[in-house]
Design a protein around this motif. Structure first.
Motif, PDB file in Angstrom:
ATOM      1  N   LYS A  22       0.847  -0.469   0.372  1.00  0.00           N
ATOM      2  CA  LYS A  22      -0.212  -0.053   0.535  1.00  0.00           C
ATOM      3  C   LYS A  22       1.144   1.103  -0.355  1.00  0.00           C
ATOM      4  O   LYS A  22       0.795   2.118   0.802  1.00  0.00           O
ATOM      5  CB  LYS A  22      -1.123   0.088   1.645  1.00  0.00           C
ATOM      6  N   PRO A  23       1.748   0.902  -0.999  1.00  0.00           N
ATOM      7  CA  PRO A  23       2.417   2.590  -1.078  1.00  0.00           C
ATOM      8  C   PRO A  23       1.572   3.684  -1.443  1.00  0.00           C
ATOM      9  O   PRO A  23       0.538   3.577  -2.039  1.00  0.00           O
ATOM     10  CB  PRO A  23       4.189   2.088  -1.978  1.00  0.00           C
ATOM     11  N   ARG A  24       2.466   5.056  -1.376  1.00  0.00           N
ATOM     12  CA  ARG A  24       2.273   6.041  -1.814  1.00  0.00           C
ATOM     13  C   ARG A  24       2.016   5.647  -2.970  1.00  0.00           C
ATOM     14  O   ARG A  24       0.851   6.148  -4.225  1.00  0.00           O
ATOM     15  CB  ARG A  24       2.467   7.069  -1.417  1.00  0.00           C
ATOM     16  N   LYS A  25       2.821   5.220  -4.473  1.00  0.00           N
ATOM     17  CA  LYS A  25       2.781   5.018  -5.192  1.00  0.00           C
ATOM     18  C   LYS A  25       3.560   3.718  -5.782  1.00  0.00           C
ATOM     19  O   LYS A  25       4.331   3.729  -4.654  1.00  0.00           O
ATOM     20  CB  LYS A  25       3.118   5.818  -6.533  1.00  0.00           C
ATOM     21  N   ILE A  26       3.690   3.616  -6.835  1.00  0.00           N
ATOM     22  CA  ILE A  26       4.057   2.107  -7.711  1.00  0.00           C
ATOM     23  C   ILE A  26       5.607   2.964  -7.957  1.00  0.00           C
ATOM     24  O   ILE A  26       5.032   3.831  -9.659  1.00  0.00           O
ATOM     25  CB  ILE A  26       4.264   1.242  -7.832  1.00  0.00           C
ATOM     26  N   CYS A  27       6.907   3.806  -8.692  1.00  0.00           N
ATOM     27  CA  CYS A  27       7.811   3.681  -9.633  1.00  0.00           C
ATOM     28  C   CYS A  27       8.141   2.399 -10.075  1.00  0.00           C
ATOM     29  O   CYS A  27       8.990   1.572  -9.535  1.00  0.00           O
ATOM     30  CB  CYS A  27       8.598   4.798  -8.562  1.00  0.00           C
ATOM     31  N   VAL A  28       8.601   2.835 -11.428  1.00  0.00           N
ATOM     32  CA  VAL A  28       8.898   2.043 -12.323  1.00  0.00           C
ATOM     33  C   VAL A  28      10.564   2.861 -12.901  1.00  0.00           C
ATOM     34  O   VAL A  28      10.438   3.363 -13.704  1.00  0.00           O
ATOM     35  CB  VAL A  28       8.281   1.152 -13.600  1.00  0.00           C
ATOM     36  N   ALA A  29      11.282   2.115 -13.454  1.00  0.00           N
ATOM     37  CA  ALA A  29      13.152   2.217 -13.828  1.00  0.00           C
ATOM     38  C   ALA A  29      12.663   2.025 -15.201  1.00  0.00           C
ATOM     39  O   ALA A  29      11.797   1.307 -15.347  1.00  0.00           O
ATOM     40  CB  ALA A  29      13.662   1.866 -13.333  1.00  0.00           C
ATOM     41  N   PRO A  30      13.401   3.001 -15.592  1.00  0.00           N
ATOM     42  CA  PRO A  30      13.825   3.044 -17.009  1.00  0.00           C
ATOM     43  C   PRO A  30      13.933   1.606 -18.064  1.00  0.00           C
ATOM     44  O   PRO A  30      14.761   1.408 -17.391  1.00  0.00           O
ATOM     45  CB  PRO A  30      14.473   4.396 -17.404  1.00  0.00           C
ATOM     46  N   ILE A  31      13.202   1.395 -18.485  1.00  0.00           N
ATOM     47  CA  ILE A  31      13.570  -0.335 -18.651  1.00  0.00           C
ATOM     48  C   ILE A  31      13.447   0.242 -20.539  1.00  0.00           C
ATOM     49  O   ILE A  31      12.494   1.196 -21.594  1.00  0.00           O
ATOM     50  CB  ILE A  31      12.850  -1.283 -19.090  1.00  0.00           C
ATOM     51  N   PRO A  32      14.617   0.182 -21.313  1.00  0.00           N
ATOM     52  CA  PRO A  32      14.654   0.081 -22.943  1.00  0.00           C
ATOM     53  C   PRO A  32      14.040  -0.768 -23.337  1.00  0.00           C
ATOM     54  O   PRO A  32      12.961  -1.385 -23.682  1.00  0.00           O
ATOM     55  CB  PRO A  32      16.227  -0.267 -23.489  1.00  0.00           C
ATOM     56  N   SER A  33      13.634   0.020 -25.402  1.00  0.00           N
ATOM     57  CA  SER A  33      12.787  -0.784 -25.471  1.00  0.00           C
ATOM     58  C   SER A  33      13.005  -1.521 -27.357  1.00  0.00           C
ATOM     59  O   SER A  33      11.712  -1.599 -27.642  1.00  0.00           O
ATOM     60  CB  SER A  33      11.196   0.576 -26.380  1.00  0.00           C
ATOM     61  N   GLU A  34      13.858  -2.306 -26.715  1.00  0.00           N
ATOM     62  CA  GLU A  34      14.416  -3.034 -28.165  1.00  0.00           C
ATOM     63  C   GLU A  34      13.359  -4.524 -27.592  1.00  0.00           C
ATOM     64  O   GLU A  34      13.994  -4.957 -26.348  1.00  0.00           O
ATOM     65  CB  GLU A  34      15.815  -2.879 -27.727  1.00  0.00           C
ATOM     66  N   GLY A  35      13.653  -5.410 -28.900  1.00  0.00           N
ATOM     67  CA  GLY A  35      13.023  -6.204 -28.477  1.00  0.00           C
ATOM     68  C   GLY A  35      11.869  -6.927 -27.600  1.00  0.00           C
ATOM     69  O   GLY A  35      10.680  -5.640 -27.298  1.00  0.00           O
ATOM     70  N   LEU A  36      11.964  -7.301 -26.029  1.00  0.00           N
ATOM     71  CA  LEU A  36      10.715  -7.875 -25.262  1.00  0.00           C
ATOM     72  C   LEU A  36      10.651  -6.526 -24.498  1.00  0.00           C
ATOM     73  O   LEU A  36       9.668  -6.416 -24.174  1.00  0.00           O
ATOM     74  CB  LEU A  36      11.290  -8.891 -24.270  1.00  0.00           C
ATOM     75  N   GLY A  37      12.037  -5.609 -24.237  1.00  0.00           N
ATOM     76  CA  GLY A  37      11.446  -4.320 -23.324  1.00  0.00           C
ATOM     77  C   GLY A  37      10.048  -3.522 -23.876  1.00  0.00           C
ATOM     78  O   GLY A  37       9.992  -2.787 -23.281  1.00  0.00           O
ATOM     79  N   GLU A  38       9.971  -3.784 -25.290  1.00  0.00           N
ATOM     80  CA  GLU A  38       9.118  -3.743 -26.197  1.00  0.00           C
ATOM     81  C   GLU A  38       7.324  -3.601 -25.621  1.00  0.00           C
ATOM     82  O   GLU A  38       6.794  -3.089 -25.004  1.00  0.00           O
ATOM     83  CB  GLU A  38       8.442  -3.064 -27.608  1.00  0.00           C
ATOM     84  N   ALA A  39       7.152  -4.997 -25.059  1.00  0.00           N
ATOM     85  CA  ALA A  39       6.357  -5.739 -24.184  1.00  0.00           C
ATOM     86  C   ALA A  39       5.658  -4.996 -22.835  1.00  0.00           C
ATOM     87  O   ALA A  39       5.274  -5.018 -22.784  1.00  0.00           O
ATOM     88  CB  ALA A  39       6.506  -6.942 -25.045  1.00  0.00           C
ATOM     89  N   ILE A  40       7.075  -4.791 -22.729  1.00  0.00           N
ATOM     90  CA  ILE A  40       7.335  -4.613 -21.040  1.00  0.00           C
ATOM     91  C   ILE A  40       7.166  -2.980 -20.471  1.00  0.00           C
ATOM     92  O   ILE A  40       5.436  -3.118 -20.438  1.00  0.00           O
ATOM     93  CB  ILE A  40       8.461  -4.658 -20.508  1.00  0.00           C
ATOM     94  N   ASN A  41       7.282  -2.557 -21.523  1.00  0.00           N
ATOM     95  CA  ASN A  41       7.166  -0.669 -21.245  1.00  0.00           C
ATOM     96  C   ASN A  41       5.714  -0.384 -22.504  1.00  0.00           C
ATOM     97  O   ASN A  41       4.606   0.310 -21.649  1.00  0.00           O
ATOM     98  CB  ASN A  41       7.815   0.199 -22.021  1.00  0.00           C
ATOM     99  N   ASP A  42       4.954  -1.091 -22.766  1.00  0.00           N
ATOM    100  CA  ASP A  42       3.117  -1.622 -23.330  1.00  0.00           C
ATOM    101  C   ASP A  42       2.458  -1.303 -21.816  1.00  0.00           C
ATOM    102  O   ASP A  42       1.280  -0.833 -22.189  1.00  0.00           O
ATOM    103  CB  ASP A  42       3.260  -2.769 -24.391  1.00  0.00           C
TER     104      ASP A  42
END
Length: 305
Positions: free
Chosen positions: A275-295
Motif C-alpha cells: 500500500k505505497p503512496r505510488k509504485i515507481c518503475v525504472a526506465p526499461i529500454p524498448s528494444e526486443g522484449l522491452g517493447e512488450a514490458i513498456n506496453d
C-alpha cells in the motif's frame, strides 16, 4: 489434487478452470458455449467488447475455426506452440461463440507451449477461451497462488503448472488484411517481420486484440514509469543497480529484459500489497522484449496506446 481429467470434465460441464500457460495463468472456458464464456466475464468483471483469445491444441484445429492464408501458416509453423496469437477471419462461428469474439467477424487464436495446457486442450478437443485469470485491469497472475487470490472462487478445477516461464501475455498480430502488430510480447516485431515482411501499426485493428484498454494491468496504487530517483514512500521496481532506500523489487539486477518480463506482474502485486503512496518503475529500454514490458507498464500507468 486436481487432475487433467478433472479439468477436462469441468470444461465439458461449462465450468471454469485455471489453465497454466507459458505466458500467464488463464481463466479457461469452453469457447463455443456462451453461458460458460459469460462466467469468465463475470469472474473478471471484464467489459464484453474486449475479445478473448481461444487456445487450441494444434494448428489443424485452428484452421477449422479460422481462415488461414500463407502468412498465417508461416507464423504458426514458426511460433506455435508458443506465445503468439493470430487474429484471423472466422470460418466456423459455431466453434467460437459471438460473446467470445465480442461480436466481431474475427477470432484470436493461439497454441500454447505449456505441457499441462496442451494436455488439457488435447483431452478436451475443442477451443478454450483463457484470458488472464485476474480481475479486469489488475496485474496478470504468473503463479497459481496469484490466480487463486484473484478469481479462485469462480473455478471448478485448478492445476499448479509452476511459475510462468515468460510472464507476459502473448504477442498479438492481425492478418485480416494487412499484417498489423496489435500487442507486443515475447515474439517480437523483428521476429515476425523476418518471416512475413513489414508490419503496420494498430490504428486500424486494435479493438480486435485483448488487453487494449487504456488502463490495464493496473494495481491499486498509482504507477509512475521511467523513474530514476523515486520519491520517499514509493515502492520501486528497479531495473539494474539502485541506491533507493525504500522498498525495492528488482526486476533484473543484470538488466535482462527476459528476467524483467517474468518478474513484472509478480512484483507489481507484491509492491501493491505494501500500500505505497505510488509504485515507481525504472526506465526499461524498448528494444526486443522491452517493447512488450513498456506496453504493459504504460497501460498500468493509465496511458492510452
Amino acid at each position: 489434487m486436481t487432475t487433467v481429467d478433472d479439468a477436462v470434465a469441468a470444461l465439458r460441464a461449462s465450468n471454469l478452470i485455471f489453465l497454466p500457460t507459458e505466458t500467464v495463468y488463464g481463466l479457461g472456458a469452453r469457447a463455443c458455449d456462451s453461458a460458460a464464456v459469460a462466467k469468465v466475464f463475470a469472474a473478471k468483471g471484464r467489459p464484453q467488447f474486449n475479445p478473448l483469445i481461444v487456445h487450441v491444441a494444434s494448428a489443424a484445429l485452428a484452421e477449422h475455426i479460422a481462415h488461414f492464408d500463407d502468412r498465417a501458416r508461416v507464423l504458426a509453423s514458426a511460433f506455435w506452440p508458443g506465445p503468439l496469437t493470430l487474429v484471423l477471419p472466422i470460418k466456423d462461428a459455431r466453434l467460437v461463440c459471438d460473446l467470445a469474439r465480442a461480436g466481431l467477424d474475427s477470432v484470436a487464436l493461439r497454441v500454447p507451449a505449456h505441457p499441462v495446457a496442451l494436455e488439457i486442450l488435447n483431452g478436451f478437443g475443442e477451443g478454450v477461451v483463457a484470458p488472464s485469470a485476474n480481475r479486469s485491469g489488475r496485474p496478470s497472475p504468473t503463479r497459481l497462488s496469484d490466480a487463486v487470490e484473484e478469481t479462485g472462487a469462480f473455478v471448478a478445477a485448478s492445476i499448479d503448472g509452476g511459475d510462468c516461464q515468460i510472464g507476459l501475455e502473448s504477442t498479438v498480430v492481425s492478418l485480416r488484411d494487412d499484417a498489423r502488430y496489435l500487442r507486443a510480447g515475447a515474439v517480437t516485431r523483428a521476429d515476425i517481420e523476418a518471416l512475413i515482411g513489414p508490419l503496420k501499426g494498430d490504428d486500424h485493428d486494435g479493438h480486435r486484440s485483448p488487453g487494449r484498454l487504456a488502463v490495464h494491468y493496473a494495481p491499486d496504487a498509482k504507477v509512475e514509469i521511467n523513474v530514476v530517483k523515486p520519491d520517499e514512500g514509493c515502492a520501486y521496481l528497479a531495473f539494474g543497480p539502485t541506491d533507493y532506500a525504500g522498498p525495492i523489487f528488482q526486476l533484473s539486477a543484470s538488466r535482462n529484459t527476459s528476467e524483467a518480463a517474468a518478474n513484472l506482474f509478480t512484483y507489481l502485486r507484491k509492491a501493491d500489497r505494501l500500500k505505497p503512496r505510488k509504485i515507481c518503475v525504472a526506465p526499461i529500454p524498448s528494444e526486443g522484449l522491452g517493447e512488450a514490458i513498456n506496453d504493459r507498464l504504460k497501460r498500468a500507468a493509465g496511458y492510452v496506446g
